[in-house]
Design an enzyme around this catalytic site. Structure first.
Site, PDB file in Angstrom:
ATOM      1  N   LYS A  16       0.823  -1.091   0.065  1.00  0.00           N
ATOM      2  CA  LYS A  16      -0.019  -0.019  -0.132  1.00  0.00           C
ATOM      3  C   LYS A  16       0.934   1.262  -0.072  1.00  0.00           C
ATOM      4  O   LYS A  16       1.508   1.728   0.994  1.00  0.00           O
ATOM      5  CB  LYS A  16      -1.063  -0.103   1.267  1.00  0.00           C
ATOM      6  CG  LYS A  16      -1.612   1.253   1.506  1.00  0.00           C
ATOM      7  CD  LYS A  16      -2.484   1.662   0.492  1.00  0.00           C
ATOM      8  CE  LYS A  16      -3.208   3.135   0.965  1.00  0.00           C
ATOM      9  NZ  LYS A  16      -2.381   4.179   1.087  1.00  0.00           N
TER      10      LYS A  16
ATOM     11  N   GLY B 280       3.857   4.359  10.854  1.00  0.00           N
ATOM     12  CA  GLY B 280       3.223   5.301  10.918  1.00  0.00           C
ATOM     13  C   GLY B 280       2.608   5.912  12.014  1.00  0.00           C
ATOM     14  O   GLY B 280       3.200   5.593  13.195  1.00  0.00           O
ATOM     15  N   SER B 281       1.473   6.434  12.341  1.00  0.00           N
ATOM     16  CA  SER B 281       1.013   6.966  13.521  1.00  0.00           C
ATOM     17  C   SER B 281       0.301   6.093  14.405  1.00  0.00           C
ATOM     18  O   SER B 281       0.001   4.848  13.949  1.00  0.00           O
ATOM     19  CB  SER B 281      -0.048   8.130  13.036  1.00  0.00           C
ATOM     20  OG  SER B 281      -1.462   7.465  12.625  1.00  0.00           O
TER      21      SER B 281
ATOM     22  N   GLY C  98      -3.334   5.402  13.143  1.00  0.00           N
ATOM     23  CA  GLY C  98      -3.239   4.456  11.948  1.00  0.00           C
ATOM     24  C   GLY C  98      -2.905   2.993  12.202  1.00  0.00           C
ATOM     25  O   GLY C  98      -3.733   2.024  11.842  1.00  0.00           O
ATOM     26  N   GLY C  99      -1.949   2.917  12.925  1.00  0.00           N
ATOM     27  CA  GLY C  99      -1.536   1.373  13.291  1.00  0.00           C
ATOM     28  C   GLY C  99      -2.668   0.767  14.168  1.00  0.00           C
ATOM     29  O   GLY C  99      -2.840  -0.280  14.068  1.00  0.00           O
TER      30      GLY C  99
ATOM     31  N   GLU D 160       4.646  -0.488  13.883  1.00  0.00           N
ATOM     32  CA  GLU D 160       5.621   0.695  14.321  1.00  0.00           C
ATOM     33  C   GLU D 160       5.097   2.118  14.425  1.00  0.00           C
ATOM     34  O   GLU D 160       4.921   2.568  13.329  1.00  0.00           O
ATOM     35  CB  GLU D 160       7.040   0.514  13.719  1.00  0.00           C
ATOM     36  CG  GLU D 160       7.886   1.331  14.573  1.00  0.00           C
ATOM     37  CD  GLU D 160       8.145   2.648  14.352  1.00  0.00           C
ATOM     38  OE1 GLU D 160       7.648   3.706  14.669  1.00  0.00           O
ATOM     39  OE2 GLU D 160       9.185   2.873  13.146  1.00  0.00           O
TER      40      GLU D 160
ATOM     41  N   CYS E 267      11.006   8.486  13.633  1.00  0.00           N
ATOM     42  CA  CYS E 267      10.288   8.046  14.553  1.00  0.00           C
ATOM     43  C   CYS E 267      11.349   7.849  15.907  1.00  0.00           C
ATOM     44  O   CYS E 267      10.772   7.452  17.084  1.00  0.00           O
ATOM     45  CB  CYS E 267       9.858   6.446  14.282  1.00  0.00           C
ATOM     46  SG  CYS E 267      10.964   5.392  13.443  1.00  0.00           S
TER      47      CYS E 267
ATOM     48  N   GLU F 149       3.305  11.934  21.146  1.00  0.00           N
ATOM     49  CA  GLU F 149       4.401  12.429  20.331  1.00  0.00           C
ATOM     50  C   GLU F 149       4.043  13.622  19.523  1.00  0.00           C
ATOM     51  O   GLU F 149       2.827  13.890  19.136  1.00  0.00           O
ATOM     52  CB  GLU F 149       4.513  11.110  19.207  1.00  0.00           C
ATOM     53  CG  GLU F 149       5.994  11.448  18.109  1.00  0.00           C
ATOM     54  CD  GLU F 149       5.725  10.205  17.029  1.00  0.00           C
ATOM     55  OE1 GLU F 149       6.640  10.004  16.401  1.00  0.00           O
ATOM     56  OE2 GLU F 149       4.671   9.829  16.756  1.00  0.00           O
TER      57      GLU F 149
END
Length: 533
Positions: A184, A241-242, A245-246, A265, A302, A394
């Site tokens: 993706k 990603g965020s 989202g994760g 992650e 990250c 974060e």
């Protein structure tokens, strides 16, 4: 006239959808010339079914054949030349030197996984031979090794358009495991993704792999990703990603009739502890190194050090002053996209709304030009930090939060209040090792990597690297997304009990025809297994 971008479904260009999007030049906030079409459910179905069909064949491929593919992918990416770097720069504003380095990392890790396959011990062959005379019951012959898990969905990251994207570490480790990949693409760099995907596809064709071993799907909405994760033929998911989202992907995978692992992650604030002696012995150099780390890539790493624990002393406050001076003197970098800029504005605003938090410098978007946020230093006290878990959120950009600690006990207490993070760093003088050891002991259960007298940005692709951590840093703290052991995410163990030698995989046969290292009856060896051993 607009140029048309593509999905790449099992080797075929495809644009069946009606929803379109374009990349945005972050420096100018202008749309790119290429129109991309969001993948439809039917295109996703074709990609996943082709991957399942490919796996029926490639699951038996030798490690050497998989290694050949990885090496060919590296060659094809290098053959793209400057076009790849220039395209990525237009879509990310990361700069040609950084992107050239990232390309080298991408091809380097592909070749590193190829070398891992050629050595062969990654299958973790374990043999416990039979003990027919054991009392009160005989022991059977049991042999175990790792096998590929099946088709994998990989989500590209926004901040690494090459190394954590189409042919990045997740794809490399999945390919190395023998797993087909449906990638993706990230909507921030779709043209870069398509260029890289074409290179991967050329390698797949050249090495005679089934076309379904790799597909690329584009999309700017969450629908494409959710459809991939929910498809019953997908066996694992890799995401960078965020947290939002994760976690959404993790929840979707868990809600399936047959749940699957999600290796997400999701970011980290990567606490850094400064003991008084370290500041005393090298405050200016420490401040310079810290600011370089915080502002690297406009803070969009990250592993960005977003949380600093500093002694609340005259020297400690002077050190914070040096950090602020250097942060203010640096030109803020360009952020990757509008979403990151909006998210950073919102995150900093939210943090400053909490009692006991102040802004020392920065704290706002930079007007005019591209997406940009001022280099920012926030400050609070250890007691406030310990009482307010939200202060560990974060800030994805050039932002760091200073936590002033009254004494060593308060610093240890703050360390004990940490959530899961990717890294923690400790700066200490030789006469402070006992306190540093106590800090390391506190943070060990909360991070995946502890850095001594250094900063966390910069992650080596080596066997020993651990790029992961307890939730919310990742959904799978026992795994890593960087380094050679990342391959384990896409392998699963199978044991064979009393299986005839002729029917065993080569890695488990008595003669050890592959010549790999194995654990035989509790001992590492490359020797053959003697009958009756």
């Amino acid at each position: 006239m607009a140029i048309t971008g593509h999905n790449l479904i099992a080797g075929q260009l495809s644009n069946d959808g009606a929803i379109t999007f374009r990349s945005i030049d972050p420096r100018r906030r202008t749309s790119g010339d290429t129109v991309f079409y969001e993948a439809t459910l039917e295109e996703i179905e074709r990609a996943v079914r082709a991957a399942a069909d490919a796996f029926a064949e490639t699951r038996t491929y030798s490690p050497g054949r998989l290694a050949d593919l990885l090496e060919r992918v590296a060659v094809e990416i290098e053959a793209l030349g400057d076009e790849l770097l220039e395209t990525a720069d237009r879509e990310t504003a990361l700069g040609l030197p950084r992107l050239a380095s990232e390309r080298a990392r991408t091809t380097g890790q592909l070749r590193a996984f190829a070398a891992l396959l050629r050595e062969g011990s990654y299958v973790e062959a374990i043999i416990d031979t039979a003990l027919p005379d054991r009392q009160p019951t005989p022991r059977p012959d049991i042999r175990r090794m790792l096998f590929p898990i099946g088709p994998v969905t990989v989500f590209a990251a926004s901040n690494f358009p090459l190394a954590f994207s189409v042919a990045g570490g997740d794809t490399a480790s999945a390919f190395a495991a023998g797993c087909p990949v449906i990638l993706k693409a990230h909507p921030s760099h779709p043209a870069t993704s398509e260029l890289t995907a074409q290179a991967v596809n050329r390698a797949v064709q050249a090495q005679g792999f089934p076309a379904g071993f790799f597909s690329l799907v584009q999309g700017a909405s969450v629908d494409v990703g959710q459809a991939l994760v929910r498809h019953p033929a997908i066996e694992a998911v890799a995401f960078t990603g965020s947290l939002r989202g994760g976690r959404a992907l993790f929840d979707a995978a868990a809600a399936r009739a047959r749940p699957i692992p999600v290796y997400a992650e999701m970011g980290s604030v990567n606490p850094v502890f400064f003991l008084p002696g370290a500041i005393r012995d090298g405050g200016a150099a420490l401040a310079e190194g810290l600011v370089t780390s915080v502002t690297l890539g406009a803070g969009q790493f990250c592993t960005n050090p977003g949380l600093l624990f500093v002694p609340d002393t005259a020297e400690g406050r002077a050190f914070v002053g040096m950090v602020c001076e250097r942060m203010a003197a640096r030109e803020p970098g360009v952020l990757l996209n509008a979403q990151i800029e909006r998210g950073l504005i919102g995150a900093v605003t939210e943090t400053l709304s909490h009692p006991g938090v102040e802004c020392l410098i920065g704290g706002e978007a930079v007007p005019g030009g591209g997406y940009c946020f001022a280099n920012t230093v926030l400050q609070t006290t250890a007691s406030t930090f310990i009482a307010d878990p939200a202060l560990q959120s974060e800030h994805f950009g050039p932002v760091t939060l200073v936590v002033l600690c009254a004494d060593e006990g308060e610093m240890l207490a703050a360390a004990g209040a940490l959530h899961g993070h990717l890294t923690a760093s400790i700066h200490a003088a030789p006469d402070e090792w006992s306190v540093a050891a106590a800090l390391a002991d506190r943070v060990r259960d909360r991070v995946g990597r502890i850095v001594w007298n250094g900063f966390p940005t910069g992650v080596e692709v080596v066997y020993a690297m651990q790029h992961g951590g307890p939730y919310p840093a990742t959904t799978a703290p026992a795994s890593t997304s960087v380094g050679l052991t990342a391959i384990r995410r896409f392998l699963r163990p199978v044991a064979f009990q009393n299986m005839p030698d002729a029917l065993l995989p080569d890695a488990l046969k008595n003669a050890n025809p592959l010549g790999i290292w194995r654990i035989v009856n509790g001992q590492w060896t490359q020797e053959k297994v003697s009958q009756g051993q």
